[in-house]
Every structure is written in structure tokens, then in C-alpha cells.
Write a protein that holds these residues in place. Sequence first.
Motif, PDB file in Angstrom:
ATOM      1  N   THR A   1       0.833  -1.201   0.000  1.00 31.75           N
ATOM      2  CA  THR A   1       0.000   0.000   0.000  1.00 31.75           C
ATOM      3  C   THR A   1       0.865   1.248   0.000  1.00 31.75           C
ATOM      4  OG1 THR A   1      -1.679  -1.228   1.260  1.00 31.75           O
ATOM      5  CG2 THR A   1      -1.916   1.160   1.162  1.00 31.75           C
ATOM      6  N   SER A   2       1.951   1.207   0.761  1.00 32.48           N
ATOM      7  CA  SER A   2       2.892   2.334   0.765  1.00 32.48           C
ATOM      8  C   SER A   2       3.543   2.490  -0.604  1.00 32.48           C
ATOM      9  CB  SER A   2       3.955   2.110   1.839  1.00 32.48           C
ATOM     10  OG  SER A   2       4.907   3.144   1.841  1.00 32.48           O
ATOM     11  N   ARG A   3       3.880   1.370  -1.227  1.00 29.35           N
ATOM     12  CA  ARG A   3       4.466   1.409  -2.567  1.00 29.35           C
ATOM     13  C   ARG A   3       3.508   2.055  -3.567  1.00 29.35           C
ATOM     14  NH1 ARG A   3       7.064  -1.909  -6.561  1.00 29.35           N
ATOM     15  NH2 ARG A   3       6.676  -0.877  -8.540  1.00 29.35           N
ATOM     16  N   LEU A   4       2.237   1.700  -3.499  1.00 29.30           N
ATOM     17  CA  LEU A   4       1.250   2.287  -4.406  1.00 29.30           C
ATOM     18  C   LEU A   4       1.102   3.785  -4.173  1.00 29.30           C
ATOM     19  CD1 LEU A   4      -1.507  -0.461  -4.450  1.00 29.30           C
ATOM     20  CD2 LEU A   4      -0.193   0.331  -6.402  1.00 29.30           C
ATOM     21  N   ALA A   5       1.113   4.199  -2.899  1.00 22.04           N
ATOM     22  CA  ALA A   5       1.014   5.629  -2.604  1.00 22.04           C
ATOM     23  C   ALA A   5       2.212   6.372  -3.183  1.00 22.04           C
ATOM     24  CB  ALA A   5       0.939   5.842  -1.097  1.00 22.04           C
ATOM     25  N   ASN A   6       3.390   5.777  -3.086  1.00 24.50           N
ATOM     26  CA  ASN A   6       4.576   6.390  -3.673  1.00 24.50           C
ATOM     27  C   ASN A   6       4.447   6.489  -5.196  1.00 24.50           C
ATOM     28  OD1 ASN A   6       7.554   7.208  -3.528  1.00 24.50           O
ATOM     29  ND2 ASN A   6       7.630   5.444  -4.902  1.00 24.50           N
ATOM     30  N   ASP A   7       3.917   5.440  -5.828  1.00 27.59           N
ATOM     31  CA  ASP A   7       3.755   5.450  -7.286  1.00 27.59           C
ATOM     32  C   ASP A   7       2.711   6.467  -7.725  1.00 27.59           C
ATOM     33  OD1 ASP A   7       5.675   3.568  -7.406  1.00 27.59           O
ATOM     34  OD2 ASP A   7       4.421   1.955  -8.165  1.00 27.59           O
ATOM     35  N   VAL A   8       1.689   6.674  -6.902  1.00 29.41           N
ATOM     36  CA  VAL A   8       0.736   7.755  -7.199  1.00 29.41           C
ATOM     37  C   VAL A   8       1.475   9.086  -7.206  1.00 29.41           C
ATOM     38  CG1 VAL A   8      -1.228   9.060  -6.288  1.00 29.41           C
ATOM     39  CG2 VAL A   8      -1.311   6.560  -6.340  1.00 29.41           C
ATOM     40  N   GLY A   9       2.356   9.287  -6.214  1.00 35.70           N
ATOM     41  CA  GLY A   9       3.148  10.507  -6.180  1.00 35.70           C
ATOM     42  C   GLY A   9       4.024  10.671  -7.407  1.00 35.70           C
ATOM     43  N   VAL A  10       4.636   9.589  -7.866  1.00 35.35           N
ATOM     44  CA  VAL A  10       5.481   9.647  -9.062  1.00 35.35           C
ATOM     45  C   VAL A  10       4.659  10.063 -10.275  1.00 35.35           C
ATOM     46  CG1 VAL A  10       6.851   8.242 -10.662  1.00 35.35           C
ATOM     47  CG2 VAL A  10       7.162   7.986  -8.193  1.00 35.35           C
ATOM     48  N   GLN A  11       3.469   9.488 -10.420  1.00 32.26           N
ATOM     49  CA  GLN A  11       2.614   9.872 -11.556  1.00 32.26           C
ATOM     50  C   GLN A  11       2.201  11.335 -11.461  1.00 32.26           C
ATOM     51  OE1 GLN A  11      -0.406   7.622 -13.255  1.00 32.26           O
ATOM     52  NE2 GLN A  11       0.669   5.664 -13.159  1.00 32.26           N
ATOM     53  N   LEU A  12       1.917  11.796 -10.253  1.00 31.10           N
ATOM     54  CA  LEU A  12       1.543  13.203 -10.078  1.00 31.10           C
ATOM     55  C   LEU A  12       2.719  14.117 -10.423  1.00 31.10           C
ATOM     56  CD1 LEU A  12      -0.452  12.846  -6.748  1.00 31.10           C
ATOM     57  CD2 LEU A  12      -1.410  13.383  -8.999  1.00 31.10           C
ATOM     58  N   ASP A  13       3.928  13.722 -10.046  1.00 34.81           N
ATOM     59  CA  ASP A  13       5.119  14.495 -10.430  1.00 34.81           C
ATOM     60  C   ASP A  13       5.252  14.565 -11.943  1.00 34.81           C
ATOM     61  OD1 ASP A  13       6.571  15.840  -8.496  1.00 34.81           O
ATOM     62  OD2 ASP A  13       7.545  14.022  -7.746  1.00 34.81           O
ATOM     63  N   HIS A  14       5.021  13.451 -12.608  1.00 36.79           N
ATOM     64  CA  HIS A  14       5.128  13.420 -14.074  1.00 36.79           C
ATOM     65  C   HIS A  14       4.078  14.281 -14.749  1.00 36.79           C
ATOM     66  CE1 HIS A  14       7.403   9.286 -14.004  1.00 36.79           C
ATOM     67  NE2 HIS A  14       8.158  10.310 -13.643  1.00 36.79           N
ATOM     68  N   GLN A  15       2.966  14.505 -14.060  1.00 24.30           N
ATOM     69  CA  GLN A  15       1.902  15.335 -14.626  1.00 24.30           C
ATOM     70  C   GLN A  15       2.015  16.785 -14.177  1.00 24.30           C
ATOM     71  OE1 GLN A  15      -2.112  13.682 -14.549  1.00 24.30           O
ATOM     72  NE2 GLN A  15      -1.296  11.618 -14.275  1.00 24.30           N
ATOM     73  N   GLY A  16       3.135  17.132 -13.563  1.00 28.01           N
ATOM     74  CA  GLY A  16       3.362  18.533 -13.194  1.00 28.01           C
ATOM     75  C   GLY A  16       2.594  18.984 -11.967  1.00 28.01           C
ATOM     76  N   GLN A  17       2.366  18.076 -11.021  1.00 32.11           N
ATOM     77  CA  GLN A  17       1.648  18.404  -9.785  1.00 32.11           C
ATOM     78  C   GLN A  17       2.526  18.075  -8.574  1.00 32.11           C
ATOM     79  OE1 GLN A  17      -1.277  19.858  -9.487  1.00 32.11           O
ATOM     80  NE2 GLN A  17      -1.807  19.912 -11.655  1.00 32.11           N
ATOM     81  N   PRO A  18       3.618  18.816  -8.368  1.00 34.96           N
ATOM     82  CA  PRO A  18       4.564  18.479  -7.292  1.00 34.96           C
ATOM     83  C   PRO A  18       3.957  18.564  -5.889  1.00 34.96           C
ATOM     84  CG  PRO A  18       5.057  20.631  -8.212  1.00 34.96           C
ATOM     85  CD  PRO A  18       4.039  20.012  -9.118  1.00 34.96           C
ATOM     86  N   GLU A  19       3.034  19.494  -5.663  1.00 36.89           N
ATOM     87  CA  GLU A  19       2.452  19.608  -4.321  1.00 36.89           C
ATOM     88  C   GLU A  19       1.597  18.396  -3.976  1.00 36.89           C
ATOM     89  OE1 GLU A  19       3.271  21.799  -2.096  1.00 36.89           O
ATOM     90  OE2 GLU A  19       4.684  22.566  -3.598  1.00 36.89           O
ATOM     91  N   LEU A  20       0.784  17.963  -4.943  1.00 34.57           N
ATOM     92  CA  LEU A  20      -0.011  16.752  -4.720  1.00 34.57           C
ATOM     93  C   LEU A  20       0.905  15.540  -4.584  1.00 34.57           C
ATOM     94  CD1 LEU A  20      -3.049  17.198  -7.161  1.00 34.57           C
ATOM     95  CD2 LEU A  20      -3.004  17.523  -4.675  1.00 34.57           C
ATOM     96  N   ALA A  21       1.976  15.535  -5.358  1.00 34.92           N
ATOM     97  CA  ALA A  21       2.925  14.422  -5.288  1.00 34.92           C
ATOM     98  C   ALA A  21       3.533  14.323  -3.899  1.00 34.92           C
ATOM     99  CB  ALA A  21       4.020  14.598  -6.339  1.00 34.92           C
ATOM    100  N   ARG A  22       3.892  15.460  -3.312  1.00 39.12           N
ATOM    101  CA  ARG A  22       4.490  15.441  -1.978  1.00 39.12           C
ATOM    102  C   ARG A  22       3.493  14.922  -0.929  1.00 39.12           C
ATOM    103  NH1 ARG A  22       9.201  18.188  -1.389  1.00 39.12           N
ATOM    104  NH2 ARG A  22       8.802  18.719   0.801  1.00 39.12           N
ATOM    105  N   LEU A  23       2.228  15.257  -1.111  1.00 35.71           N
ATOM    106  CA  LEU A  23       1.216  14.725  -0.194  1.00 35.71           C
ATOM    107  C   LEU A  23       1.133  13.205  -0.299  1.00 35.71           C
ATOM    108  CD1 LEU A  23      -1.664  17.335  -0.659  1.00 35.71           C
ATOM    109  CD2 LEU A  23      -0.118  17.113   1.306  1.00 35.71           C
ATOM    110  N   ALA A  24       1.243  12.704  -1.536  1.00 34.74           N
ATOM    111  CA  ALA A  24       1.206  11.245  -1.726  1.00 34.74           C
ATOM    112  C   ALA A  24       2.432  10.585  -1.115  1.00 34.74           C
ATOM    113  CB  ALA A  24       1.107  10.919  -3.213  1.00 34.74           C
TER     114      ALA A  24
END
Length: 324
Positions: free
Chosen positions: A281-304
Motif C-alpha cells: 500500500t505504501s508502494r502504491l502511494a509512492n507510485d501515485v506521487g510519481v505519476q503526479l510528479d510526471h503530470q506537473g503536480q509536485p504539491e499533490l505528489a508530496r502529499l502522496a
Amino acid sequence: SVVPFLAILFREHDEPRDIFNAIGIYSLRLILLALAVITLFNLPGAPLRVTGARVLLIAPGFIVATWFGFLAGYYLRLLERFGRAWPRVLLVALLGALLGTAAYRHTASTSARNVRPVADAADELVRQLDGRAWIVTDGTLDSSLRLAARKAGLPLRVLMGEARPASALSRYHASLFTNAALQSAAMVGLRPLIHEWVRQDRSITGQVASLVAPEWWGAEGLALTPSRLCFRLEAAGRAPAAEELYHVHESFWAGLRLPDLAEMDREDAGWLQAFFLVRWTSRLANDVGVQLDHQGQPELARLAYRRALSIWPDNMSATLNLLA
């Protein structure tokens, strides 16, 4: 234990008549008594310690129960020679205390209370498949997933990512298909199977979910999109909108009940599944953050990333991503 106990209690009491037989028989009884205590209290050398809680062995417990009942009856008959009742009453009380203490210890160590979230997560994961009948795993949650799928009436077919060419597991994978080309590919391994499957049927993206994330999915023109508790197989380039991706997962994480690893021991029943679920589950949350970073959403990525660390503080990838 009851049958051998009664058998020895109501039969004629025989004792060895020479010293050599006596030494052998009494030594054997002491050894059996020691083994019974070791097994009852799960001390070092007990079957549960040797095999681990993931393997259910009936024979050792059955044998221990048999000779424990025999020894209990034997010593109770032996105390009749004293001609007084109190030694036998004391032995019965001691045996009762011994069995009660052992039962309490085993109940505490094999309780499913701490791993109930694993079963709940398996039920939730099956619901999230949205009709997908195939899932790629590493084998850890397979038993829970199969039970959950059976309850839901879903004919779930499991593919393990570590199948070796021409192994028993590869043969099992091949047996799941009727297409000769897919059967042959499955005998070689998972990646050749997926490659051939994609070549023949692009609708594979609506059929397969994954609990593993090998790097080669992208080479097949596929992408793994985080979907709360699993990855869904999607066509490359079909990423969901960033805000929707984050809010769907954040809402899910807020209501998710995970096992408390701090209350469990590595030897507890279900510890491996509980640990996998927390780490995954932690791994998936990290991968959500990576996808958000790739989409130009660093703040949401940091929350993930922070959410990933709150689930499992040892997630090094999330820590590095948060520091980057």
C-alpha cells in the motif's frame, strides 16, 4: 489426548522387570514428556518454530496429543501406589494448568485478530477489479485473494510473476489457456506470455490487474496505473487526470484499515501477508506521487509521498522522492 489417556488409565499397569528395559523405557518417557512440553509451549525445536506459522502440520500435533494423553494416564496410575488421593489431585491440577497455559499461549500467538485487515483488503481488492478475471502476483496474498474471489463469485485466475521456464508453475499457467500460442508462451515465462497476449488481443488491458510491477511492462506498450490496492493494466499514455488520481486515492487511504505491525511478531500467523499489505500500500502511494510528479503536480505528489511514509515509514523510495 483423551483416548490414550483412558486406554492407559483402565488397563493393567505393567512395569519393566529388569534394569536395562527400565532405563530404556523411562528414558523414552522422559524424552516424550520433554517433547510434549516443547510442542505445547512452542519452545525452540517445536514444529511451529521450525516450519513457521504459514505451514499447517497436523501430524506433529496429533502425535504429541497422543503421547501426552498416554503419559498423563501413566503418571496418574503410577501415583496410585502411594495409596493417597492428594498426589493424583495435584497431578490433575498440574495437567489442567499446563494445558490451560499452553492453550492461552497458542491462542494469543495464532489469533487472526491482527490479520483481519488482510482479509478485508482482499475483499476490497476483488471489488476493485471491476470484472477483471486475471491478476499477476508474487504469491503472498494468493490464498486470501482466492477466498475473496470465491465469496464474490469471480472466477479469478492468478499468474505468478516469478514463474521459471518449464517449471510446475509455468505448466500451471499454460493450463489456464486454450490458445496453443499462449500455452507455449506461458511455458517460457510471464513476459513472453504477456507479449504474445498483447500481440493477439489488445483488450488485455481490461482483463488484467497486477500486484507486482516489473519494469518491462512499458516495453510491451502497456502501463500500470495505480488503482487503490492494485495496478490496472492500461494502454501506454492513458493516465488519469492528476487531481482525480490523488483525491480518489486519498479518500481510499483515509478509510483503509491496515494491520498494525507493531502488535505482531514475525512468527505470528499471517505476519507475512500483513507485512506485504502494508508495504504494498505504501508502494502504491509512492507510485501515485510519481505519476503526479510526471503530470506537473509536485504539491499533490508530496502529499502522496507523505502518505506513503505514514503507511510504512521504511519506504526509502518515498523518502528520497520527498527530499528531491
